[in-house]
Write an enzyme that holds these catalytic residues in place. Structure first.
Site, PDB file in Angstrom:
ATOM      1  N   HIS A 196      83.645  18.416  22.345  1.00 52.89           N
ATOM      2  CA  HIS A 196      84.808  18.684  21.803  1.00 52.89           C
ATOM      3  C   HIS A 196      85.693  19.132  22.685  1.00 52.89           C
ATOM      4  O   HIS A 196      86.995  18.535  22.910  1.00 52.89           O
ATOM      5  CB  HIS A 196      85.024  19.765  20.490  1.00 52.89           C
ATOM      6  N   GLU A 243      79.990  22.143  21.831  1.00 51.03           N
ATOM      7  CA  GLU A 243      81.272  22.488  21.743  1.00 51.03           C
ATOM      8  C   GLU A 243      82.113  22.067  22.953  1.00 51.03           C
ATOM      9  O   GLU A 243      83.301  21.812  23.121  1.00 51.03           O
ATOM     10  CB  GLU A 243      81.423  23.996  21.749  1.00 51.03           C
TER      11      GLU A 243
END
Length: 452
Positions: free
Chosen positions: A25, A22
């Site tokens: 991202h 994550e």
């Protein structure tokens, strides 16, 4: 205690993998000028949260089986006009591709860092010397004999049994011959051996390359000395202790640890009398092995004890260590090799060469996480790197709902010159959810079957 260790180990493993994924991202989204609303590790009810100066909420949620980065997007909620330039959907297609691809790429980077650390710190491999060859096996028919050291498989150099297993697993489905290079000793020139195989390891669950080849690795003699005992099991209840050496069973001398194991396995529920050496003296103890029913319906005995560790001869060990610069290339190479192996395994599963029962879900991952943590830092870091690669590959599959599905849409947008319609994306989302849900249910089912 084992269950608690498994749970803690899988929380650490999944926490690291999800956070790195994550963060990939998140980091690229910030660099592309996208406003990030929430960075969550886990799903469900938040158990910890904080908001930074950019207005991003960082969350740790109760269910550690995934995570997400929520970005400003007109498709999900109205966006104030002054913030439209920070919306994900307003970014160029190349920026959106970069943001989506950054998650899986972060997992590959984590694997490279993990392998780099292992190579710099140094790892120890057991020299792949053959202990015995099963008569009539592919190894025997190909000319391999006990005492030889395997130095290459399918033309690629190997330094230990782990590397040999990887090369052999990569050959699943091969028919004809497997090339193995071996030498009589460390000073001899390697010779090429061609081992006859047919549908190598096809649908074997799980794949067992060395037994299928007919090769048993050489090991130093293991005397029948007890190591760790499981509390409450037969060995503990009988009064056995770590360090005890089993001399006889019902008056029969015990040759080594495997001889003792064979006796115990053949005696489920039967009372046995052990003569034990302890602290320079001898004593007699009665023990009744428990009963353990295998999947094939065969019942074997067990006492809940392991063998004491034995020192390996120095000449049987290979230290694998690189300098900080050389380790970078080796780490990238190992990550690439494991990535290709994972992709090939997916392909072979789709065409039926590998049984889908080899799929692993959260229960198996927890068990392996705990086992690798107990085995030591080297084993744990290796497993972390492999799982990170698997997560990266899985997320790049062109299935809607995964990162790879979004990338597929964006590349179609590049070719067509306009985005894929909302209706087509909605249909793809339903198909993707069905596929991923089915895979997860299958993995959990096979997890439960392994437990039973």
């Amino acid at each position: 205690m084992g269950l608690i260790q498994n749970i803690l180990a899988v929380i650490v493993v999944l926490g690291l993998l999800i956070t790195f994924h994550e963060f990939g991202h998140f980091w690229v989204a910030r660099r592309c000028g996208v406003r990030v609303l929430r960075f969550s590790v886990g799903f469900g009810k938040p158990i910890w949260s904080r908001v930074d100066r950019h207005g991003t909420e960082f969350v740790v949620a109760a269910i550690p089986l995934g995570g997400y980065v929520k970005m400003l997007d007109e498709r999900e909620a109205p966006v104030p006009e002054e913030q439209l330039d920070q919306a994900f959907n307003r970014k160029t297609v190349w920026q959106r591709i970069a943001i989506v691809a950054a998650g899986p790429l972060a997992n590959f980077l984590l694997a490279i860092v993990a392998y780099w650390a292992l190579f710099v710190a140094g790892t120890t491999a057991v020299a792949p010397v053959i202990g015995s060859v099963e008569p009539g096996s592919p190894a025997e028919r190909g000319g391999l004999t006990a005492g030889q050291e395997i130095v290459a498989v399918r033309g690629e150099a190997v330094r230990g049994w782990d590397e040999i297993n990887l090369k052999l697993v990569a050959a699943i489905g091969v028919s004809g011959e497997l090339r193995v290079d071996a030498r009589a000793d460390a000073t001899a020139e390697p010779r090429e051996f061609r081992l006859p195989v047919e549908n190598w390891l096809v649908r074997q669950d799980p794949p067992q390359p060395l037994p299928s080849l007919g090769v048993t690795p050489w090991r130093p003699p293991f005397p029948a000395v007890l190591g760790q005992l499981m509390p409450g099991e037969a060995a503990d209840a009988a009064g056995l202790q770590a360090g005890d050496e089993i001399l006889t069973v019902d008056g029969t001398p015990v040759d080594d640890w495997m001889h003792f194991v064979d006796i115990v396995r053949a005696s489920p529920g039967e009372a046995l009398t052990l003569e034990v050496a302890r602290n320079g003296g001898r004593l007699s103890l009665a023990i009744t092995p428990g009963r353990n029913e295998l999947e094939e319906g065969v019942t074997i005995g067990y006492i809940g004890a392991g063998v004491a560790a034995v020192e390996w001869p120095e000449e049987s060990l290979r230290e694998i260590r690189y300098g900080p610069i050389a380790a970078v290339g080796e780490a990238v190479s190992r990550t690439g090799e494991m990535t290709l192996l994972t992709l090939d395994a997916i392909r072979k599963m789709l065409v039926g060469l590998i049984s889908p029962s080899n799929l692993s879900g959260p229960i198996t991952i927890a068990q392996i996480s705990g086992d690798s943590a107990r085995a030591g830092l080297e084993s744990f870091v290796s497993f972390l790197a492999y799982l990170s690669i698997s997560l990266g590959v899985l997320n790049l599959l062109p299935i809607p709902v995964l990162d790879g599905g979004h990338l597929l849409y964006y590349f179609m947008e590049l070719v067509r010159g306009r985005p894929v319609s909302e209706q087509a994306q909605a249909i793809g989302l339903r198909i993707g959810l069905a596929l991923v849900g089915t895979l997860m249910l299958m993995a959990i089912y096979f997890d439960l079957m392994r437990l039973w």
